[in-house]
Every structure is written in C-alpha cells, then in structure tokens.
Write a protein that holds these residues in place. Structure first.
Motif, PDB file in Angstrom:
ATOM      1  N   LEU A  83      50.725  31.404  31.485  1.00 48.22           N
ATOM      2  CA  LEU A  83      49.711  31.419  32.544  1.00 48.22           C
ATOM      3  C   LEU A  83      48.312  31.271  31.967  1.00 48.22           C
ATOM      4  O   LEU A  83      47.456  30.600  32.545  1.00 48.22           O
ATOM      5  N   ALA A  84      48.071  31.918  30.823  1.00 43.04           N
ATOM      6  CA  ALA A  84      46.754  31.824  30.195  1.00 43.04           C
ATOM      7  C   ALA A  84      46.417  30.395  29.809  1.00 43.04           C
ATOM      8  O   ALA A  84      45.254  29.977  29.863  1.00 43.04           O
ATOM      9  N   ASP A  85      47.431  29.628  29.393  1.00 42.92           N
ATOM     10  CA  ASP A  85      47.206  28.243  28.984  1.00 42.92           C
ATOM     11  C   ASP A  85      47.164  27.280  30.161  1.00 42.92           C
ATOM     12  O   ASP A  85      46.660  26.164  30.034  1.00 42.92           O
ATOM     13  N   ARG A  86      47.715  27.678  31.309  1.00 43.05           N
ATOM     14  CA  ARG A  86      47.812  26.755  32.441  1.00 43.05           C
ATOM     15  C   ARG A  86      46.706  26.942  33.474  1.00 43.05           C
ATOM     16  O   ARG A  86      46.218  25.976  34.052  1.00 43.05           O
ATOM     17  N   PRO A  88      43.133  28.917  35.355  1.00 43.84           N
ATOM     18  CA  PRO A  88      41.819  29.521  35.075  1.00 43.84           C
ATOM     19  C   PRO A  88      41.950  31.038  34.922  1.00 43.84           C
ATOM     20  O   PRO A  88      42.692  31.698  35.656  1.00 43.84           O
ATOM     21  N   ALA A  89      41.217  31.589  33.977  1.00 39.68           N
ATOM     22  CA  ALA A  89      41.375  33.005  33.638  1.00 39.68           C
ATOM     23  C   ALA A  89      40.775  33.928  34.688  1.00 39.68           C
ATOM     24  O   ALA A  89      41.339  34.986  34.990  1.00 39.68           O
ATOM     25  N   ARG A  90      39.635  33.571  35.250  1.00 44.16           N
ATOM     26  CA  ARG A  90      38.913  34.506  36.109  1.00 44.16           C
ATOM     27  C   ARG A  90      39.736  34.989  37.312  1.00 44.16           C
ATOM     28  O   ARG A  90      39.840  36.201  37.536  1.00 44.16           O
ATOM     29  N   PRO A  91      40.361  34.096  38.095  1.00 46.28           N
ATOM     30  CA  PRO A  91      41.164  34.596  39.226  1.00 46.28           C
ATOM     31  C   PRO A  91      42.331  35.476  38.780  1.00 46.28           C
ATOM     32  O   PRO A  91      42.652  36.475  39.439  1.00 46.28           O
ATOM     33  N   LEU A  92      42.976  35.103  37.671  1.00 43.60           N
ATOM     34  CA  LEU A  92      44.089  35.909  37.178  1.00 43.60           C
ATOM     35  C   LEU A  92      43.627  37.308  36.793  1.00 43.60           C
ATOM     36  O   LEU A  92      44.301  38.311  37.089  1.00 43.60           O
ATOM     37  N   LEU A  93      42.485  37.387  36.117  1.00 36.83           N
ATOM     38  CA  LEU A  93      41.988  38.690  35.671  1.00 36.83           C
ATOM     39  C   LEU A  93      41.540  39.550  36.847  1.00 36.83           C
ATOM     40  O   LEU A  93      41.735  40.767  36.839  1.00 36.83           O
ATOM     41  N   ILE A  94      40.945  38.935  37.843  1.00 39.47           N
ATOM     42  CA  ILE A  94      40.541  39.699  39.035  1.00 39.47           C
ATOM     43  C   ILE A  94      41.783  40.273  39.722  1.00 39.47           C
ATOM     44  O   ILE A  94      41.812  41.452  40.107  1.00 39.47           O
ATOM     45  N   ALA A  95      42.830  39.449  39.850  1.00 39.32           N
ATOM     46  CA  ALA A  95      44.065  39.932  40.470  1.00 39.32           C
ATOM     47  C   ALA A  95      44.671  41.071  39.651  1.00 39.32           C
ATOM     48  O   ALA A  95      45.181  42.059  40.212  1.00 39.32           O
ATOM     49  N   ALA A  96      44.606  40.962  38.330  1.00 39.41           N
ATOM     50  CA  ALA A  96      45.155  42.019  37.477  1.00 39.41           C
ATOM     51  C   ALA A  96      44.387  43.331  37.638  1.00 39.41           C
ATOM     52  O   ALA A  96      44.992  44.413  37.677  1.00 39.41           O
ATOM     53  N   GLN A  97      43.056  43.236  37.758  1.00 38.25           N
ATOM     54  CA  GLN A  97      42.264  44.468  37.916  1.00 38.25           C
ATOM     55  C   GLN A  97      42.564  45.136  39.254  1.00 38.25           C
ATOM     56  O   GLN A  97      42.650  46.368  39.344  1.00 38.25           O
ATOM     57  N   VAL A  98      42.722  44.331  40.291  1.00 30.35           N
ATOM     58  CA  VAL A  98      43.074  44.892  41.604  1.00 30.35           C
ATOM     59  C   VAL A  98      44.431  45.574  41.534  1.00 30.35           C
ATOM     60  O   VAL A  98      44.626  46.676  42.079  1.00 30.35           O
ATOM     61  N   MET A 139      43.437  37.825  29.014  1.00 30.95           N
ATOM     62  CA  MET A 139      42.228  38.530  28.604  1.00 30.95           C
ATOM     63  C   MET A 139      41.762  38.062  27.231  1.00 30.95           C
ATOM     64  O   MET A 139      40.558  37.895  26.986  1.00 30.95           O
ATOM     65  N   GLY A 140      42.725  37.838  26.315  1.00 33.62           N
ATOM     66  CA  GLY A 140      42.360  37.374  24.983  1.00 33.62           C
ATOM     67  C   GLY A 140      41.679  36.023  25.004  1.00 33.62           C
ATOM     68  O   GLY A 140      40.672  35.809  24.327  1.00 33.62           O
ATOM     69  N   ARG A 141      42.214  35.095  25.804  1.00 31.86           N
ATOM     70  CA  ARG A 141      41.581  33.774  25.900  1.00 31.86           C
ATOM     71  C   ARG A 141      40.209  33.866  26.538  1.00 31.86           C
ATOM     72  O   ARG A 141      39.254  33.209  26.112  1.00 31.86           O
ATOM     73  N   TRP A 142      40.113  34.681  27.579  1.00 26.61           N
ATOM     74  CA  TRP A 142      38.843  34.816  28.281  1.00 26.61           C
ATOM     75  C   TRP A 142      37.769  35.371  27.350  1.00 26.61           C
ATOM     76  O   TRP A 142      36.641  34.860  27.296  1.00 26.61           O
ATOM     77  N   ALA A 143      38.084  36.418  26.610  1.00 27.88           N
ATOM     78  CA  ALA A 143      37.101  37.033  25.720  1.00 27.88           C
ATOM     79  C   ALA A 143      36.612  36.047  24.672  1.00 27.88           C
ATOM     80  O   ALA A 143      35.447  36.081  24.268  1.00 27.88           O
TER      81      ALA A 143
END
Length: 473
Positions: A83-86, A88-98, A139-143
């Motif tokens: 998922l990280a490679d396919r 965008p990170a921002r929507p995935l990370l927002i969903a994870a925080q929720v 998170m690693g890719r985003w950072a």
C-alpha cells in the motif's frame, strides 16, 4: 545555488548539526506531533498491562496482550508495504490515526464500564497491532519525504530520540495517572493524542524533496511477490537485514537478560532491575544523539556498532555487581539505537523508490521475528545455562556474525566494481582484518569501474560515486 553547492551545503549541515533535520519546516511539525503521539502510545501500553494484570493476576495473560499487538506485524506488514508503494500516504495515515483513536476510545469504554471485559481488551489489542502493522511502512515512506537526502539519517536518529524520550515520559506520567484514577484516563489521553498527528498531516506542505520521493513506474503496482523478488536481488541489503536479525535476537532482548541477571547473580531484585531499565532508557537517548551527530550512517557504522555491542555484552556477562553491569548496559543501549538507525537509513537510501515501502515492511518483520525468537531463546538459556553464560555465549555469537557479515559486505562491494586505492596487506591474517575493516570506503578513496557489458544506469552510477557522505541506513 547550483546543485554542487547545494550538495556541499547539505553535507556541512549533516556533518555539524545534531538537529539538522529540524531546519525543515515539515519535519518540525511532524516531530512535534509524533512526540505527543508516542507519549500517548506508551501511556496506553502501561494501561493495558496494568488492566490485564489487575483482572487476572497473571503475567502470562499480560504477555499475551503484548503478543497480540506484535503478531500482526508478521502477517500484515508486507501488505502495508505494498500500500505504501501504491497509494498516496496522507489519506492512508489519516485513516490509520482515526482507527487508532477509535480503538483507544474502545479501551477507555471497557475500562470504565467493564462491558466486554478481557476478551474485548484482547480483541482491541489485536486490532491495534493490525493497524500499526499496515501503517508502519506508510509512515516510514512519509517521514522520508519531509527531509532531503543529506539529513535523512539525522531525521531517523531524531525519531529514535523522540521515541525514547516519549517512552520515558509516557511511562512515567502513566504510572502516576494509573495509580491515581485508573487506566481509563490513559486510554482517553492516547485517543486524543492522535488528533495531533492528523493536524500535522494537514499542516505539512506538499512538494517533497525529489530524492526521497518514489518514482511511479509499473513496479509500484506489483504486489508482495515483487517485493520479495526485489529483495533477492539486493545482497547487500539482505546481509544488513540478516545482521540486524542476529544482533536483535541475541543481543537486543535486554529486558530478558537484565531481569535474569538482576534476579540471579547480581542479587539486585526488583529495585536493581528498575535501575538497569532506567540506565538502558538513558542509553537509548544517548545513542540517538550519537546517531544524529554522525555525518554518515553507513555499513561501516553498522559493523562497528555491532562489534561494540557484542563485545560489551560479553563483558557484561562477567560484571561483578549491578553498577558495573549498568556501566556496560549504557553503551550497549546506545549502540543498539545506532544499529537500528543505520539499518533504517540504508533501507531508505539504498533501495529503489518503487520498492521502498516493501523494504521497510521487511525491516519491520525482521525486528518482530528477532524479538519473537530471541526472547524465549535467551530466557531458556538463562534458565538452563545461567545468565552470565547466556550473555557471553550470545555476545560471542553476535560478534562472530558481525565479522562474517563484514567480510561478506566487503565482497559484495568488490563485486559491484568498486576498488580501494590503498594496497591490500599480503599477510593472510592482516588481509582478513583489512577486509573486515573496509566495509565502506570514504568517497575520496574509491573509483567506479564499469566494465564493458555491465549495464549501470546513470542514477545507479551516481549512487555509487556518492556512496560516502550520502550513505545511510
């Protein structure tokens, strides 16, 4: 400023500033939010452990709750890497925080009402582990996109510092809160802490450094199998992961060996174990600062830190008392953080952008497996052979593995077509030591040799030619 001048300026920043990554606005925002979230996370860890122990009176049940949070990493991290490679990170990370916030709120509800009891606590722990496993590679890719290449290793080191400091503060504050009002408030605080991460995700400005971003090629849409195929073709990275596994399983499960030493030959009891745990935590902070100060976190650093930690582990097994043992634990903990930061930096910088998420997932799985294998193995050895013998045996094995990895890494470097200007010693023993020492040559001492018929692309040649100052975990 031209590219050459910019590279030189980045080199100076990475060399001289412990907090170089903080010059990036995006990273400052992210680091602050991460610190808040880490504090909340460790409050929740303490709260879950206390709740389970209070309800059951069983340390085994408490360990089962911890296992449920760690187990999903083995199964789901690889999918998180895809998922990280396919995507965008921002929507995935927002969903994870929720999702994290909702799960933490669920824990608070159970602690307040008692509805669901331990089965629901265990189910939520498993769900938390699943979300974390998928979120980790993303998170690693985003950072990595928040800083430039020259300060990536510094950013990872400061991340280790944030985690260590947040863990100490979260556990300390959590102990006070749980004693005063119980664990429900800890779960509520953790649920609220994820809001800081969501705010940071919206506050970070787009426009990441091109060197850290991933190319969007066809392989980005391949799956888990493509990630394994890519790793099979990266012998240097596989060697680093293998060494990380050995050092992690035999030399990183210090909670087991510290407890065995304190309860056994050191006669320190619970108070001695508390002292050792505090010293270890301080060592992790110092190690993060050392890693942040390093100009280059390369494979030479990995080998040096591995040898240092392994050698000190052997000495720790011979320590006569608690304080002499603590004197060994401090630099061992520091070396452990340097090892982790170096491997992580290399996983970010030495991999194809289209596969980076899957490589980070492999790194997460390696850490989880090393903990799962090493903890019971060291515990069994400490029980049957003795804590001192366990430390000496594990340290010796780790040292031998580190030397073997050093020689193997050097051979891989030679196969890549890099030659050292300095002559090789002729004596066999000196030649073996020479090979182990020169894992990664300084930039000025190597030349790139591309024989006819060897297809090195322009980007790969650029990586090889600048492997010195840019080489990090």
């Amino acid at each position: 400023m031209n590219d050459h001048a910019a590279d030189r300026w980045g080199f100076v920043v990475a060399k001289g500033a412990t907090f170089a990554a903080l010059r990036h606005r995006n990273y400052r925002i992210w680091a602050l939010a991460g610190f808040v979230s880490v504090i909340g996370t460790w409050m929740q860890v303490l709260g879950v452990n206390w709740y389970v122990l209070k309800e059951t009176g069983s340390a085994t049940s408490m360990g089962f709750a911890v296992l449920l949070q760690a187990a999903p990493t083995l199964l789901l991290s690889v999918w998180g890497g895809v998922l990280a490679d396919r995507l965008p990170a921002r929507p995935l990370l927002i969903a994870a925080q929720v999702a994290h916030a909702a799960l933490a709120a669920g824990l608070a509800a159970v602690a307040l009402t008692g509805v669901g009891g331990l089965p629901l606590i265990f189910a939520i722990s498993l769900g938390t582990g699943a979300v974390s496993a998928i979120e980790g590679p993303v998170m690693g890719r985003w950072a990595a996109t928040l800083v430039d290449r020259e300060t990536l290793g510094n950013a990872l080191a400061l991340g280790s510092l944030t985690n260590s400091a947040g863990r100490i503060l979260g556990m300390s504050l959590g102990a006070v809160v749980v004693a005063a009002v119980g664990p429900a408030l800890l779960f509520g605080i953790n649920a609220a802490s994820f809001a800081a991460v969501v705010v940071a995700l919206f506050a970070v400005r787009p426009g990441t450094p091109p060197v850290a971003s991933a190319p969007h090629d066809a392989r980005s849409h391949d799956g888990v199998r493509a990630g394994f195929a890519y790793l099979r073709g990266q012998p240097v990275l596989l060697l680093a992961l293998a060494l990380s596994f050995v050092l992690g399983s035999l030399g990183r499960n210090y909670q087991v060996t510290m407890a065995a030493m304190s309860d056994g030959p050191l006669h320190g009891g619970a108070s001695g174990y508390g002292v050792l745990s505090t010293v270890f935590a301080v060592g992790t902070v110092l190690g993060a600062l050392v890693a942040a100060r390093r100009r280059s976190l390369d494979y030479r650093t990995l080998v040096a830190a591995g040898l240092l930690a392994s050698g000190l582990q052997i000495v720790a097994g011979l320590a006569p008392g608690t304080w002499s043992f603590a004197a060994m634990i401090l630099p061992i903990a520091a070396a452990a953080v340097v090892i982790d930061t170096t491997v992580g930096t290399r996983a970010q910088l030495d991999t194809d952008g289209a596969m980076r998420g899957r490589v980070l997932a492999a790194l997460a799985v390696t850490g989880s497996v090393s903990a799962a294998v090493g903890a019971p193995l060291l515990g069994w050895l400490a029980e049957h052979a003795g804590p001192r013998q366990t430390l000496v045996l594990a340290g010796s094995t780790a040292a031998i593995a580190t030397v073997a990895a050093a020689v193997a890494l050097d051979r891989q470097r030679a196969r890549a077509g890099l030659a050292l200007v300095a002559p090789r010693p002729r004596h066999p023993v000196r030649r073996a030591a020479f090979r182990a020492a020169r894992i990664v040559r300084p930039t000025g001492a190597v030349c790139v040799i591309a024989p006819a018929g060897v297809g090195l692309g322009a980007s790969r040649l650029g990586e090889l030619a600048t492997a010195g100052p840019a080489a990090r975990r």
